[in-house]
Design an enzyme around this catalytic site. Structure first.
Site, PDB file in Angstrom:
ATOM      1  N   SER A 255       0.897  -1.120   0.021  1.00  0.00           N
ATOM      2  CA  SER A 255      -0.006  -0.131   0.204  1.00  0.00           C
ATOM      3  C   SER A 255       0.793   1.141  -0.037  1.00  0.00           C
ATOM      4  CB  SER A 255      -0.873  -0.031   1.223  1.00  0.00           C
ATOM      5  OG  SER A 255      -0.072   0.161   2.388  1.00  0.00           O
ATOM      6  N   LYS A 256       0.307   2.135  -0.345  1.00  0.00           N
ATOM      7  CA  LYS A 256       0.772   3.416  -0.455  1.00  0.00           C
ATOM      8  C   LYS A 256       1.334   3.983   1.016  1.00  0.00           C
ATOM      9  CE  LYS A 256      -1.294   6.355  -3.907  1.00  0.00           C
ATOM     10  NZ  LYS A 256      -2.448   7.278  -4.335  1.00  0.00           N
TER      11      LYS A 256
END
Ligand code: GLU
Length: 492
Positions: A255-256
């Protein structure tokens, strides 16, 4: 075109950037196509109007071009199965949805959002899985026509049988069984007339002659719906291969929040495309040995879909960094110079107007020692400016009471040299140490400290040659003054 030619596709929804996972999907499709003399198609899945992002397609294509994954058919290059934008193929999806309706495998549903909300709430109360209740499945032809004439909004839904086994054969995961009891009557055509992903994806994979669907594992739960669609439309299903999830080091989904996920970000940070491709190739695949350094051509030769792992692949930034360094080392100094020049010309040292010949010397001295091209500046500022401080630990270890006397001798020797090369410096230094009856190290270490300010770096004679005679002498003189001063201050 022969009947059994392999055709694969990368089918991104343009969201504005290319996700690392998207790059992996594109790469595996590309490798599989190239290895098998197949065709690699780029298809833009842009039917979700609410997610439309201006410039996203352009950016995506530009990023694919940068990494070097050239496609045989798709936007800009064309091909006989176009158009390659789903938004330009709406009529096809509508026609096939009508066919499904006629066959009883799909139906119009005229629910208001309010009714669907109520339905969901009731099901939630009863702890049932939220699912459409097929209310409009049995509307008569006349009722439907009346509603259509009145302009009532509608969607078209897939008529999923209540309890049937659906088998998905997957190259990577083997046989995966689903029961339709858990599958909702998927919307195929939305109220805005656009198809959903499922409808458009299946129609296009069929019409574009896609033989192998290679995509991320997150699409596996959708696959039984697709298998039903293929069956109801009387089409052969392609071969499926679902690629393992990408994970953060803590094994949560990549994930970011834990780092960059856009290929563009890695590009901007100075990662080489070769390193990114190499790294991404290893996210879920290896050749069964421990080889880790690969060029694209080798990957094409070695890649096997069957060797792709099931288990999630952990994104390890240290490995990416290591590979970046390895790919820097693999390049010839001349090629590296061309890449470095841009960086140099935009740096704070551009005004020094270093010649190509001079920059090449820096490249050669440092190639073995950097992870990023930018470090040809940031890790060796001494090539560009005199040090303004000296590492105290190195002073303590290397700067002895008779060092100033020795260095003064050395300066005198250096002064006599004419256009010295690194060999000349070496010769001068060694003969000085012999004459003084000391080991060469007694000169080498202090000279390095005086000229670079630090205790490590490329070979000292390289350092001297690159910095240049006049500057070397000046820096040694400065060090003699400054280090003496520092010592005095420290002793008081
Ligand atoms: N448009 C889907 C995506 O964004 C494609 C999935 C597939 O390859 O079927 O990933």
């Amino acid at each position: 075109m022969s009947e059994d030619k392999i055709r694969v596709r990368f089918a991104p929804s343009p969201t504005g950037y290319l996700h690392i996972g998207g790059l992996r999907t594109a790469l595996y499709n590309y490798l599989f196509a190239r290895k098998n003399n197949g065709v690699f198609v780029l298809r833009i899945e842009d039917t979700d109007r609410s997610r439309y992002v201006e410039g996203a397609v352009k950016n995506l294509i530009e990023t694919l071009k940068w990494v070097g994954l050239d496609y045989d058919e798709g936007p800009e290059v064309g091909g006989e199965y176009g158009p390659y934008f789903q938004s330009q193929r709406l009529e096809l999806y509508n026609n096939y949805s009508k066919e499904l309706i006629e066959k009883g495998h799909a139906y119009y549903a005229f629910d208001t959002p309010e009714r669907l909300r109520q339905l969901r709430e009731e099901q939630q109360k009863k702890k049932l899985q939220p699912k459409y209740d097929k209310r409009d499945l049995n509307l008569s032809k006349e009722e439907i026509q009346k509603k259509l004439n009145a302009g009532e909004p509608y969607v078209i839904r897939l008529n999923v049988p209540p309890s049937e086994k659906v088998i998905v054969e997957d190259v990577i995961r083997g046989t995966v069984e689903f029961n339709t009891a858990i599958i909702d009557d998927q919307i195929l055509i939305k109220s805005d007339g656009f198809p959903t992903y499922h409808m458009a994806n299946v129609v296009d994979d069929h019409l574009m002659g896609i033989t192998h669907v290679i995509r991320g594992e997150e699409w596996l739960p959708s696959t039984p719906k697709h298998v039903l669609l293929y069956k109801y439309l009387g089409w052969e299903t392609p071969v499926f291969a679902h690629l393992p999830l990408l994970l953060n080091p803590d094994r949560t989904k990549l994930s970011k929040r834990q780092g960059d996920v856009a290929v563009e970000d890695y590009r901007a940070k100075g990662y080489l495309k070769e390193a990114l491709i190499n790294f991404v190739a290893l996210l879920g695949w290896n050749a069964g040995d421990d080889k880790e350094f690969y060029l694209l051509e080798e990957l094409i030769e070695k890649f096997e879909l069957k060797q792709v792992h099931k288990a999630g692949a952990v994104f390890n930034i240290d490995k990416l960094n290591w590979l970046n360094g390895e790919h820097i080392r693999y390049k010839s100094p001349e090629v590296l110079l061309q890449m470095f020049k841009q960086e140099y010309e935009n740096s704070e040292y551009a005004h020094l107007n270093f010649s190509d010949e001079h920059l090449l010397k820096i490249v050669k001295a440092m190639q073995e020692r950097v992870t990023f091209i930018s470090e040809l500046i940031t890790n060796c500022r001494y090539f560009y400016e005199a040090p303004n401080e000296y590492d105290p630990a190195v002073i303590r270890k290397r700067w002895k009471p008779d060092t100033p006397k020795h260095l003064t001798e050395l300066i005198n020797k250096f002064k006599k040299l004419e256009n010295p090369t690194k060999e000349d410096y070496e010769h001068a230094l060694r003969s000085t140490s012999e004459r003084l009856g000391i080991g060469a190290g007694k000169l080498i270490h202090p000279v390095r400290l005086a000229v670079s300010g630090v205790g490590r770096g490329p070979g000292v004679f390289n350092l001297l040659e690159i910095v240049g005679q006049e500057e070397v002498i000046k820096r040694i003189q400065t060090a003699l003054e400054k280090i003496k001063l520092e010592e005095t201050l420290n002793n008081n």
